[in-house]
Design a protein around this motif. Structure first.
Motif, PDB file in Angstrom:
ATOM      1  N   GLU A 242       0.840  -1.191   0.000  1.00  0.00           N
ATOM      2  CA  GLU A 242       0.000   0.000   0.000  1.00  0.00           C
ATOM      3  C   GLU A 242       0.874   1.240   0.000  1.00  0.00           C
ATOM      4  O   GLU A 242       2.101   1.140   0.086  1.00  0.00           O
ATOM      5  CB  GLU A 242      -0.901  -0.033   1.233  1.00  0.00           C
ATOM      6  CG  GLU A 242      -1.882  -1.176   1.173  1.00  0.00           C
ATOM      7  CD  GLU A 242      -2.787  -1.185   2.382  1.00  0.00           C
ATOM      8  OE1 GLU A 242      -3.891  -0.659   2.272  1.00  0.00           O
ATOM      9  OE2 GLU A 242      -2.389  -1.715   3.421  1.00  0.00           O
ATOM     10  N   SER A 243       0.254   2.408  -0.044  1.00  0.00           N
ATOM     11  CA  SER A 243       1.062   3.616  -0.066  1.00  0.00           C
ATOM     12  C   SER A 243       1.879   3.705   1.213  1.00  0.00           C
ATOM     13  O   SER A 243       1.398   3.372   2.295  1.00  0.00           O
ATOM     14  CB  SER A 243       0.190   4.863  -0.240  1.00  0.00           C
ATOM     15  OG  SER A 243      -0.992   4.741   0.480  1.00  0.00           O
TER      16      SER A 243
ATOM     17  N   ILE B 221      -9.097  -5.146   5.788  1.00  0.00           N
ATOM     18  CA  ILE B 221      -8.179  -5.148   6.922  1.00  0.00           C
ATOM     19  C   ILE B 221      -8.589  -3.972   7.787  1.00  0.00           C
ATOM     20  O   ILE B 221      -8.806  -2.880   7.267  1.00  0.00           O
ATOM     21  CB  ILE B 221      -6.735  -4.960   6.432  1.00  0.00           C
ATOM     22  CG1 ILE B 221      -6.410  -5.980   5.352  1.00  0.00           C
ATOM     23  CG2 ILE B 221      -5.762  -5.051   7.583  1.00  0.00           C
ATOM     24  CD1 ILE B 221      -5.099  -5.729   4.660  1.00  0.00           C
ATOM     25  N   LYS B 222      -8.693  -4.174   9.088  1.00  0.00           N
ATOM     26  CA  LYS B 222      -9.102  -3.043   9.922  1.00  0.00           C
ATOM     27  C   LYS B 222      -7.954  -2.038  10.036  1.00  0.00           C
ATOM     28  O   LYS B 222      -6.794  -2.359   9.767  1.00  0.00           O
ATOM     29  CB  LYS B 222      -9.529  -3.546  11.314  1.00  0.00           C
ATOM     30  CG  LYS B 222      -8.391  -4.177  12.075  1.00  0.00           C
ATOM     31  CD  LYS B 222      -8.824  -4.680  13.447  1.00  0.00           C
ATOM     32  CE  LYS B 222      -7.646  -5.354  14.125  1.00  0.00           C
ATOM     33  NZ  LYS B 222      -7.933  -6.006  15.380  1.00  0.00           N
ATOM     34  N   GLY B 223      -8.285  -0.819  10.454  1.00  0.00           N
ATOM     35  CA  GLY B 223      -7.253   0.190  10.679  1.00  0.00           C
ATOM     36  C   GLY B 223      -6.657   0.750   9.399  1.00  0.00           C
ATOM     37  O   GLY B 223      -7.188   0.553   8.314  1.00  0.00           O
ATOM     38  N   THR B 224      -5.539   1.455   9.574  1.00  0.00           N
ATOM     39  CA  THR B 224      -4.899   2.095   8.432  1.00  0.00           C
ATOM     40  C   THR B 224      -3.414   1.739   8.412  1.00  0.00           C
ATOM     41  O   THR B 224      -2.862   1.335   9.424  1.00  0.00           O
ATOM     42  CB  THR B 224      -5.032   3.627   8.521  1.00  0.00           C
ATOM     43  OG1 THR B 224      -4.587   4.034   9.810  1.00  0.00           O
ATOM     44  CG2 THR B 224      -6.459   4.076   8.343  1.00  0.00           C
ATOM     45  N   PRO B 225      -2.757   1.915   7.237  1.00  0.00           N
ATOM     46  CA  PRO B 225      -1.321   1.632   7.163  1.00  0.00           C
ATOM     47  C   PRO B 225      -0.558   2.445   8.208  1.00  0.00           C
ATOM     48  O   PRO B 225      -0.968   3.545   8.564  1.00  0.00           O
ATOM     49  CB  PRO B 225      -0.951   2.068   5.750  1.00  0.00           C
ATOM     50  CG  PRO B 225      -2.216   1.978   4.970  1.00  0.00           C
ATOM     51  CD  PRO B 225      -3.300   2.317   5.932  1.00  0.00           C
TER      52      PRO B 225
ATOM     53  N   ARG C 137      -3.346  -4.316  13.136  1.00  0.00           N
ATOM     54  CA  ARG C 137      -4.404  -4.559  12.153  1.00  0.00           C
ATOM     55  C   ARG C 137      -4.666  -6.046  11.964  1.00  0.00           C
ATOM     56  O   ARG C 137      -5.531  -6.427  11.167  1.00  0.00           O
ATOM     57  CB  ARG C 137      -4.008  -3.945  10.804  1.00  0.00           C
ATOM     58  CG  ARG C 137      -3.627  -2.475  10.889  1.00  0.00           C
ATOM     59  CD  ARG C 137      -3.206  -1.921   9.545  1.00  0.00           C
ATOM     60  NE  ARG C 137      -4.339  -1.817   8.641  1.00  0.00           N
ATOM     61  CZ  ARG C 137      -4.213  -1.576   7.344  1.00  0.00           C
ATOM     62  NH1 ARG C 137      -3.028  -1.432   6.803  1.00  0.00           N
ATOM     63  NH2 ARG C 137      -5.276  -1.487   6.577  1.00  0.00           N
TER      64      ARG C 137
END
Lengths: 341, 344
Positions: free
Chosen positions: A41-42, A271-275, A290
């Motif tokens: 991901e970014s 997927i829960k949450g963020t990177p 996550r």
């Protein structure tokens, strides 16, 4: 020794807020004629890796350690001048956005000719003929006329083709494509992917394709490297990653993606949450906040950084879960959901 | 859809031609036919997906429906009222019922306003008073879209892309609209976040009985969220059908080509998949090809495609297609019947 080898590559950027560990210990090998897909991901460090290989961080604030071996030469310790002589001829890059990667003041032809003449001592006329050849090869109609066009006169797909022509003009042995089709429409994307596949076979070059699109990776790659928070969390053949993935993050990516080739699932499994932020990478396994299976690691998830270990025949996974448990989760809990109607 | 007597939104022959002017006196020398005669209905509670490549007019369509752009022809009927030429003043109360979600969560939120001000703006502008005050209402909505209500006083830059898109969705939902036009709601987000937002949109639809028009270029996302799908090419709808019919038995060659061009994450079948590769790019809407606009890239094109424009005809129940030589069509259907066809 392989054609390209990265050994514990680290690229860190000092900032006012702290040290950003964009790439934090990356190791992989790539042979001529093979394609490696880097997925993430970014902010996972995939583009920074490619820029480091090309030596484009030199002279900046980046702190680079580790080794990059290209055809027997070490590049991290090499001088910027020396790496410049390799760029274009030995290795080249296809960027995501061709409009900003090309110079708007010069014709497409002039930009290809310039690169070619730096590496080959030929007359302008010969270089121009070569540029026309290259434009024709990548499927631009009437190349002898289009060579005098400016980048803005090309459509998105044509521009991307011109960029590929530019990157291939000196027959590079290593080609890095960073999100080569993200800016393009699907029908044009399909054309460009076909083109890259054909050209790679013709030139027998090593290809690294960096993308967040699992579909694109599956179309082209022999091997796949999944990155998360600057680290490789899973590495294997395309079959390993798509048929028997073992890392919860890879499962999450597969579950997040609606797929046209399967019956429609009622619900996506995100997927829960963020990177994670790369300044404050979570302790232990960077993915644990996550991870849906964090509770099954016996409390190791947030204290120990898991090692990248081989599970079977070159398939590497960085996860605390025991191998048998990972396989059981994939077979019993994840796979059936991906295929349900 | 025939079984529903009153569609929530009905678009009839909608057109938007952007003039091209030249010279000092701005003489009009041509027009970009961004949207050129669209007709479709959206019934309450359904999701209509609008797909197409860049430049096909899907975004313009969304903006015409919400009257962010003035249509140059055709009609937009919302809840039985013709809103095509309604004044901005008369339109304002209707804006409560019709809202938009934008693509870019970075540029669609004012960086100098707090989340509370952004999500509370609709209440302020529309003069809506709520029982326990605006702040309570805003916090309820933030909770509904999965944000922490305590983030009321934070600024957009403090949030990640996915969270910002949730703020945008919260603002959209503030006044409990009936119709939401979502223009590429997930394309700027990471894969794992895309799935979160797609699920959120579905949950909200079930909970609040919303109707969506989702504009997107990603065919897999559109299949996942839509009940019906319309495929656009150069300002026209070439095919519109139920999700299942469109994805499993597409009739228009363009739809077939689009579907086969999508890269599929299946390594076992990558070599055996049969693909249709379209040649070239989408032609410019400035000079669209004559008659059937797809004929320059179509492998089935014949003489008639260059001279007679195929009408959007219903070949199976709820399955309309504009093609002279449709695929998967029932045998008794008469595609592009010369009697009803419009000569170009």
């Amino acid at each position: 020794m392989s054609f390209l080898e990265l050994n514990d590559l680290r690229v860190h950027f000092p900032t006012d807020d702290g040290l950003v560990k964009s790439v934090d210990g990356l190791t992989f090998k790539l042979e001529r004629g093979k394609t490696l897909g880097i997925v993430g991901e970014s902010g996972s460090g995939k583009s920074v890796t490619s820029l480091a290989i090309l030596g484009l961080h030199k002279g900046g604030r980046a702190m680079i350690s580790g080794e990059i071996w290209l055809d027997g030469e070490e590049l991290v310790s090499a001088s910027a001048e020396h790496v410049r002589t390799l760029r274009g001829k030995k290795m080249a890059m296809i960027f995501q956005d061709p409009l900003s990667a090309m110079h708007p003041y010069y014709t497409v032809g002039a930009q290809i000719v310039e690169a070619y003449r730096i590496h080959h001592h030929v007359s302008k006329a010969v270089a121009r003929k070569h540029a026309i050849d290259m434009l024709g090869r990548v499927g631009i109609p009437q190349p002898e006329r289009r060579i005098d066009s400016y980048p803005h006169e090309f459509s998105g797909g044509m521009r991307q083709r011109a960029m590929i022509a530019m990157a291939l003009s000196c027959d590079p042995e290593l080609l890095i494509a960073d999100e080569p089709t993200t800016a393009l429409d699907v029908t044009v994307q399909a054309q460009i992917l076909d083109l890259m596949r054909d050209l790679q076979q013709e030139f027998n070059s090593a290809l690294i394709i960096i993308t967040h699109d699992l579909g694109v990776v599956a179309e082209l790659s022999d091997d796949i490297l999944v990155m998360y928070g600057g680290k490789c969390i899973e590495y294997g053949t395309a079959e390993d990653i798509f048929e028997r993935p073992e890392h919860p993050y890879t499962w999450g990516l597969l579950g997040s993606m609606p797929r046209l080739d399967r019956a429609r699932t009622e619900r996506l499994m995100p997927i829960k949450g963020t990177p994670p932020s790369l300044i404050n990478v979570p302790s232990g396994c960077a993915f644990h906040p996550r991870c849906a299976f964090e509770g099954r690691t016996g409390g190791k998830a947030n204290t120990q950084v898991p090692e990248l270990l081989e599970t079977e025949g070159g398939h590497l996974v960085r996860c605390h879960l025991p191998r048998e448990e990972r396989r059981a989760i994939w077979e019993n809990e994840i796979k059936p959901n991906l295929e349900s109607v | 859809m025939s079984e529903s007597p009153e569609p929530l939104l009905s678009v009839q022959g909608l057109e938007k031609h952007f003039p091209i002017t030249k010279g000092l006196i701005k003489r009009q020398v041509g027009a970009v036919k961004a949207v050129d005669g669209l007709s479709f209905d959206v019934v309450k509670g359904e999701t209509l997906g609008l797909v197409g490549e860049s430049g096909c007019g899907k975004t313009t369509t969304g903006r015409l429906i919400t009257r962010l752009l003035e249509p140059t022809g055709g009609k937009v009927v919302f809840e039985g009222r013709d809103i095509t030429h309604m004044s901005q003043g008369a339109l304002r109360p209707l804006r409560r019922d019709m809202q938009m979600i934008f693509q870019d969560p970075y540029s669609s939120l004012n960086p100098r306003h707090t989340v509370g001000a952004i999500v509370g703006a609709p209440f302020r502008i529309q003069g809506v008073k709520t029982e326990h005050g605006t702040k309570k209402a805003v916090q309820d909505i933030l909770e509904l879209v999965g944000l922490n209500p305590e983030h009321y006083n934070r600024y957009p830059h403090e949030f990640s892309g996915g969270q910002r898109q949730r703020i945008g969705i919260a603002r959209t939902l503030a006044l409990k609209p009936k119709l939401i036009i979502a223009d590429e709601p997930v394309s700027a987000l990471d894969v794992s976040i895309q799935a979160q937002v797609v699920n959120l949109l579905e949950d909200l639809q079930n909970e609040l009985d919303l109707t969506y028009v989702v504009i997107a270029h990603d065919l897999s996302v559109v299949r996942h969220i839509s009940d019906r799908v319309a495929v656009m090419y150069l300002g026209k709808i070439v095919e519109i059908a139920d999700r299942q019919a469109l994805y499993e038995a597409p009739m228009h060659p363009y739809t077939t080509a689009l579907l086969s061009a999508v890269p599929v994450p299946d390594v076992k079948r990558r070599t055996e998949r049969e693909r249709i590769r379209l040649q070239g790019d989408v032609p410019s809407p400035l000079n669209p090809p004559s008659a059937c606009r797809f004929h320059t890239r179509c492998w089935k094109a014949q003489e008639i495609c260059k001279t007679v424009e195929p009408p959007l005809a219903e070949l199976a129940t709820g399955h309309q297609v504009a093609c002279h030589f449709p695929e998967n069509a029932p045998k008794d259907a008469v595609p592009g019947d010369a009697g009803t066809a419009v000569p170009a």
